[in-house]
Design an enzyme around this catalytic site. Sequence first.
Site: not given
Ligand code: SIN
Length: 475
Positions: A249, A283
Amino acid sequence: MDKIKNMSLLSCLCEKTASSIAVTNPANDQVIGFIPSHDNTAIQQRIGLAKEAQKAWAKTTAKQRAEIMHRWYQLLMDNQEDLARIMTLEQGKPLAESRGEVAYGASFVQWFAEEGKRAYGETVPTPLADRRIMTIRQPVGVAAAITPWNFPIAMITRKAAPALAAGCSFIVKPAIQTPLSAFAVAELARQAGLPENLLVIVTTEDAVMVGELFCQSPDIQKISFTGSTNVGRILMRQSAESVKRVSMELGGNAPFIVFDDADINLAVKGAIASKFRNAGQTCVCANRFYVHDAVYDEFSEKFSNAVAELEIGNGLEANVTIGPLIDEKAKEKTQRLLNDAVNEGAMVSTGGHALDGQFFEPTVLTNVTHLMSIVQEEIFGPIAPVIRFNDETSLIEMANDTIYGLASYFYSRDINRVFRVAEALDYGMVGVNEGIISTEVAPFGGVKQSGIGREGASQGLDEYLNTKYICLGGM
Ligand code: SIN
């Protein structure tokens, strides 16, 4: 730490020694405590223990595993306030967001407790009369993970819960900035009755060493990583030698699109939530805003006014909505991107200043164009660049013009456009008239260089299962 009621959550803390690791509060740079550091030998030993423990765990029924996981979920929720305080202390996010993350993290444990019961195989119609064909699903074995500092609990439970529900053991190296939350979550799993060595936390400042060790170990069958695309590439390369299963991810560059038929107030609300959650350090944060010419001025003004009202400060203080950035490096990057954008012609509509410590004013930039570096790079900080667009076709081209493909968002009230644009966006996730879309029940993940695999939902369990085909002959 005086307000933490359940001190067992902090049982990982140790004395300061030559090798121990200091955990600091990004809001004031004060040392919160020390945790042990594990060297290569210690980590290998723990992998061995996890391998042994997995054999017995795989023989338990999904129902037995679910019972432990439900108790774990309950303990996470019972300790929500303490866990949230620990998270805010080491990560900096406002307490309300930390509480939300504890609930979000716990939701994966609850979801996969049940989902583990649905690891169905198949019976397959046979092409030969003397044979019967079936498939069964089995745990991959020992799963390892490397998790980030931006979601110190949820990024662990989103991986650990499906792994444990599937019958795997799980070893994780949490980010060195936020290990206390990881240890606290593991302590509650222990209190819930999870047998020893099934959820193992290792901590080290030597990220390269642990990455190589996890990727190359023949005793680990699966590696799951959340973090940058660059590091993901390295881990995938290193995993090639042992042909390990990977879930990645990785980075994002989420477009947030406001069409001329959008509900502008709703779009502003979604923009604030999507962009400034965790001070822009996720992210899936909106990275670049494309706003139709007809509503550009209205949106920019309302958005800037709402951003100017955000409250910056120590996340433990009431009413604070924007905490510090995680470290000095993050602050420097944010400043560099802002300087570049302004030099390239962007205008600061609100914010625009680095503050004392690791704080940075939430900032809106107007007069931004698609080719500016701030639009091309993942910002991971509290800056919102707003770009003007005129037609849908060139908008879609700009939105898809990136190596990334994690989250995307758009606002429109035209049902035909909703389907057309949702299908045209080259992303793993699309939010329509909604700025926060993460949930345990939906598959989270990206396309292109944003990653491989899905987390959460039924797909999240598949990542920790092998399918075995069994052929019965001589029937
Ligand atoms: C992430 O920023 O990697 C995860 C964000 C989320 O699960 O909403």
